[in-house]
Design a protein around this motif. Structure first.
Motif, mmCIF file in Angstrom:
data_model
loop_
_atom_site.group_PDB
_atom_site.id
_atom_site.type_symbol
_atom_site.label_atom_id
_atom_site.label_comp_id
_atom_site.label_asym_id
_atom_site.label_seq_id
_atom_site.Cartn_x
_atom_site.Cartn_y
_atom_site.Cartn_z
ATOM 1 N N GLY A 166 -12.282 -17.361 -7.679
ATOM 2 C CA GLY A 166 -11.191 -18.376 -7.501
ATOM 3 C C GLY A 166 -11.565 -19.735 -7.272
ATOM 4 O O GLY A 166 -12.425 -19.736 -6.491
ATOM 5 N N LYS A 167 -10.893 -20.716 -8.030
ATOM 6 C CA LYS A 167 -11.099 -22.077 -7.691
ATOM 7 C C LYS A 167 -10.764 -22.386 -6.002
ATOM 8 O O LYS A 167 -9.889 -21.513 -5.467
ATOM 9 N N VAL A 168 -11.290 -23.453 -5.505
ATOM 10 C CA VAL A 168 -11.187 -23.921 -4.149
ATOM 11 C C VAL A 168 -9.487 -24.046 -4.126
ATOM 12 O O VAL A 168 -8.942 -24.843 -4.979
ATOM 13 N N GLY A 169 -9.084 -23.417 -3.080
ATOM 14 C CA GLY A 169 -7.370 -23.437 -2.833
ATOM 15 C C GLY A 169 -7.068 -22.128 -2.957
ATOM 16 O O GLY A 169 -6.111 -21.578 -2.335
ATOM 17 N N THR A 170 -7.848 -21.260 -3.587
ATOM 18 C CA THR A 170 -7.323 -19.736 -3.451
ATOM 19 C C THR A 170 -8.089 -19.084 -2.156
ATOM 20 O O THR A 170 -9.025 -19.453 -1.518
ATOM 21 N N VAL A 171 -7.161 -18.455 -1.298
ATOM 22 C CA VAL A 171 -7.276 -17.670 -0.051
ATOM 23 C C VAL A 171 -6.959 -16.175 -0.171
ATOM 24 O O VAL A 171 -5.928 -16.020 -0.537
ATOM 25 N N VAL A 172 -8.053 -15.524 -0.026
ATOM 26 C CA VAL A 172 -7.909 -14.006 -0.050
ATOM 27 C C VAL A 172 -7.160 -13.523 1.380
ATOM 28 O O VAL A 172 -7.737 -13.771 2.324
ATOM 29 N N THR A 173 -6.039 -13.032 1.543
ATOM 30 C CA THR A 173 -5.378 -12.802 2.878
ATOM 31 C C THR A 173 -5.370 -11.253 2.812
ATOM 32 O O THR A 173 -5.007 -10.861 4.035
ATOM 33 N N SER A 174 -5.637 -10.767 1.929
ATOM 34 C CA SER A 174 -5.888 -9.246 2.225
ATOM 35 C C SER A 174 -6.784 -8.507 1.257
ATOM 36 O O SER A 174 -6.991 -8.875 0.048
ATOM 37 N N ALA A 175 -7.481 -7.523 1.852
ATOM 38 C CA ALA A 175 -8.743 -6.934 1.076
ATOM 39 C C ALA A 175 -8.644 -5.464 1.629
ATOM 40 O O ALA A 175 -8.152 -5.208 2.991
ATOM 41 N N PRO A 176 -9.146 -4.347 0.705
ATOM 42 C CA PRO A 176 -8.866 -3.135 1.292
ATOM 43 C C PRO A 176 -9.814 -2.570 2.275
ATOM 44 O O PRO A 176 -11.034 -3.177 2.383
ATOM 45 N N SER A 220 0.088 0.906 -5.919
ATOM 46 C CA SER A 220 -0.217 -0.503 -6.112
ATOM 47 C C SER A 220 -1.386 -0.853 -4.978
ATOM 48 O O SER A 220 -1.837 -1.968 -5.008
ATOM 49 N N GLU A 221 -1.558 -0.101 -3.814
ATOM 50 C CA GLU A 221 -2.328 -0.637 -2.862
ATOM 51 C C GLU A 221 -3.937 0.380 -2.963
ATOM 52 O O GLU A 221 -4.771 0.026 -2.205
ATOM 53 N N THR A 222 -3.922 1.340 -3.619
ATOM 54 C CA THR A 222 -4.976 2.430 -3.651
ATOM 55 C C THR A 222 -5.447 2.674 -4.753
ATOM 56 O O THR A 222 -4.739 2.893 -5.797
ATOM 57 N N THR A 223 -6.631 3.035 -4.775
ATOM 58 C CA THR A 223 -7.731 3.297 -6.038
ATOM 59 C C THR A 223 -8.658 4.490 -5.533
ATOM 60 O O THR A 223 -9.027 4.326 -4.250
ATOM 61 N N ALA A 224 -8.970 5.103 -6.487
ATOM 62 C CA ALA A 224 -10.161 6.105 -6.200
ATOM 63 C C ALA A 224 -10.816 6.320 -7.502
ATOM 64 O O ALA A 224 -10.485 6.150 -8.677
ATOM 65 N N ASN A 225 -12.238 6.715 -7.260
ATOM 66 C CA ASN A 225 -13.308 6.592 -8.277
ATOM 67 C C ASN A 225 -14.505 7.693 -7.866
ATOM 68 O O ASN A 225 -14.876 7.660 -6.905
ATOM 69 N N SER A 250 -8.017 1.352 -0.382
ATOM 70 C CA SER A 250 -6.612 1.272 0.093
ATOM 71 C C SER A 250 -6.572 -0.157 0.965
ATOM 72 O O SER A 250 -7.116 -0.258 1.943
ATOM 73 N N GLN A 251 -5.337 -0.736 0.670
ATOM 74 C CA GLN A 251 -4.979 -1.910 1.613
ATOM 75 C C GLN A 251 -4.283 -1.407 2.817
ATOM 76 O O GLN A 251 -4.291 -1.999 3.957
ATOM 77 N N ASP A 252 -3.944 0.149 2.713
ATOM 78 C CA ASP A 252 -3.410 0.619 3.897
ATOM 79 C C ASP A 252 -4.245 1.832 4.759
ATOM 80 O O ASP A 252 -4.751 2.574 3.634
ATOM 81 N N ASP A 253 -4.824 1.794 5.685
ATOM 82 C CA ASP A 253 -5.778 2.665 6.151
ATOM 83 C C ASP A 253 -5.075 4.099 6.219
ATOM 84 O O ASP A 253 -5.970 4.888 5.794
ATOM 85 N N GLU A 254 -3.906 4.365 6.473
ATOM 86 C CA GLU A 254 -3.608 5.634 6.269
ATOM 87 C C GLU A 254 -3.353 6.324 5.108
ATOM 88 O O GLU A 254 -3.722 7.424 4.494
ATOM 89 N N LYS A 255 -3.100 5.535 3.879
ATOM 90 C CA LYS A 255 -3.284 5.904 2.448
ATOM 91 C C LYS A 255 -4.649 6.191 1.977
ATOM 92 O O LYS A 255 -4.854 6.948 1.114
ATOM 93 N N MET A 256 -5.656 5.296 2.617
ATOM 94 C CA MET A 256 -6.992 5.591 2.176
ATOM 95 C C MET A 256 -7.545 6.922 2.902
ATOM 96 O O MET A 256 -8.169 7.541 2.131
ATOM 97 N N LYS A 257 -7.179 7.144 4.110
ATOM 98 C CA LYS A 257 -7.421 8.415 4.852
ATOM 99 C C LYS A 257 -6.696 9.593 4.046
ATOM 100 O O LYS A 257 -7.474 10.554 4.063
ATOM 101 N N ALA A 258 -5.603 9.350 3.605
ATOM 102 C CA ALA A 258 -4.952 10.499 2.692
ATOM 103 C C ALA A 258 -5.602 10.678 1.501
ATOM 104 O O ALA A 258 -5.796 12.022 1.106
ATOM 105 N N GLN A 259 -6.037 9.767 0.997
ATOM 106 C CA GLN A 259 -6.720 10.045 -0.379
ATOM 107 C C GLN A 259 -8.127 10.392 -0.157
ATOM 108 O O GLN A 259 -8.509 11.477 -0.949
#
Length: 376
Positions: A166-176, A220-225, A250-259
């Motif tokens: 992302g160009k300068v000005g992009t700020v990542v505020t959440s990551a899984p 929307s917050e969780t993936t698996a592979n 997952s962006q959510d700790d509990e969802k990651m644990k459940a998956q």
């Protein structure tokens, strides 16, 4: 800021080989550069823990304003492969390699910006608070250096990982957050033509387990592979062992644990049903990163971005970085886009304008930080 010096610094630095796990040359180079700038710099002793080519480098730019809140920045010195013998050149508005290697802007563009920011602040005599820089090893192979880094040396309560698309000005505020799952599936061997009923196929067990799993986009917050399915041999032998490597994010700790639990349960239940055995291990690779919009880390960078004439874009990212590790250790962290393109490929390129802008943004964050002062 000296734009020509910045470009020269970047182009010189990418020619120093630094594939992940082999960081000795680039670490020595950076130690020399910072020592010549007369700032406090040292290499930590984590090499004996990680086994990588060097330790992490810590740089402290002492401020002259004790009322200013300290801030930290982190970048990484390693690159992906192929990263040996990089030959950079300028083509129009971009810095590129010769096409036989990566360029290494991930993350040497971030390092070059930091070096120029330190030089510019020193030359201008601008007043500022303390600034801390952490340059890690092994980011590209599991965030190894950041995990080993002793964050107790940091005085900053928050800061920025300079390492995102992302160009300068992009700020990542959440990551899984992410977990790695490794399954060892054991069956029982037998002759596939003479007595197949005496065997238990590990391939069948694993296949049945995977067929029952929710994979891909879970919500929307969780993936698996499933990343690797390995094992087997001649077709006339019932396979008694396979190895599977998988992940859940997952962006959510509990969802990651459940998956993760869902995937482990699928392996274990299929093995029990078919008469085999499943040994399944999981490990949390890094915590989720979340910087709230009303937090100091976001409000500071938002003001700085606006001050340099760029639009602010707050985004979520599907991958982890060193920023996740620092956030997981209690230091509020956001991740800054610096405009590199096509990273991890031989078509990688770095826009000259973005290299200058990320440098400008780092300097502006430090200035804004001074204006905000320390909390009472």
């Amino acid at each position: 800021m000296n734009k020509e010096r910045l470009i020269d610094q970047f182009m010189e630095m990418v020619q120093v080989d630094s594939e992940t796990g082999h960081e000795r040359d680039i670490a020595d180079y950076l130690l020399k550069v910072f020592k010549e700038m007369d700032v406090e710099v040292y290499e930590d002793d984590t090499q004996k823990e990680t086994g990588y080519g060097a330790g992490n480098i810590f740089v402290h730019l002492k401020g002259d304003d004790e009322k200013a809140e300290p801030v930290y920045f982190t970048v990484h010195m390693d690159t992906v492969v192929p990263g040996l013998g990089i030959k950079p050149s300028i083509e129009g508005d971009y810095i590129v390699s010769d096409g036989s290697t990566i360029l290494g802007s991930d993350d040497k563009a971030g390092i070059a910006a930091i070096i120029e920011a330190v030089r510019s602040l020193s030359e201008s005599g601008a007043s500022h608070g303390d600034v801390e820089f952490v340059i890690t090893v092994g980011e590209e192979s599991g965030l190894v250096g950041a995990k080993a880094f002793d964050t107790s040396v940091l005085k900053s309560r928050y800061g920025y990982a300079v390492d995102s698309t992302g160009k300068v000005g992009t700020v990542v505020t959440s990551a899984p957050t992410q977990s790695k799952i490794e399954a060892h599936i054991h069956g029982r061997t037998a002759h596939a033509g003479v007595a197949p009923e005496e065997g238990v196929s590990a391939i069948t067990i694993a296949s049945k387990a995977i067929s029952k799993m929710k994979l891909g986009r879970i919500d929307s917050e969780t993936t698996a592979n499933i990343g690797k399915f390995e094992g087997g041999g001649p077709t006339n032998v019932v396979t008694d062992y396979v190895n599977i490597l998988a992940e859940a994010r997952s962006q959510d700790d509990e969802k990651m644990k459940a998956q993760t639990k869902h995937m482990i349960d699928a392996f274990e239940s299929a093995a029990e049903e078919l008469g085999g055995r499943a040994e399944v291990n999981s490990e949390v690779m890094y915590s989720a990163l979340e910087a709230k919009e009303d937090s100091e880390v976001v409000s500071t960078v938002t003001k700085a971005i606006e001050n340099i004439g760029r639009e602010v874009s707050l985004i979520s990212l599907g991958g982890g970085s060193d920023g996740n590790i620092f956030a997981g250790k209690g230091i509020d962290t956001a991740i800054l886009g610096l405009g590199y393109e096509n990273i991890h490929t031989t078509a990688e390129r770095m826009p000259v304008e973005e290299l200058a802008k990320i440098t400008e943004l780092i300097i502006e964050i430090i200035k804004v930080q001074k204006e905000m002062g320390r909390p009472e």
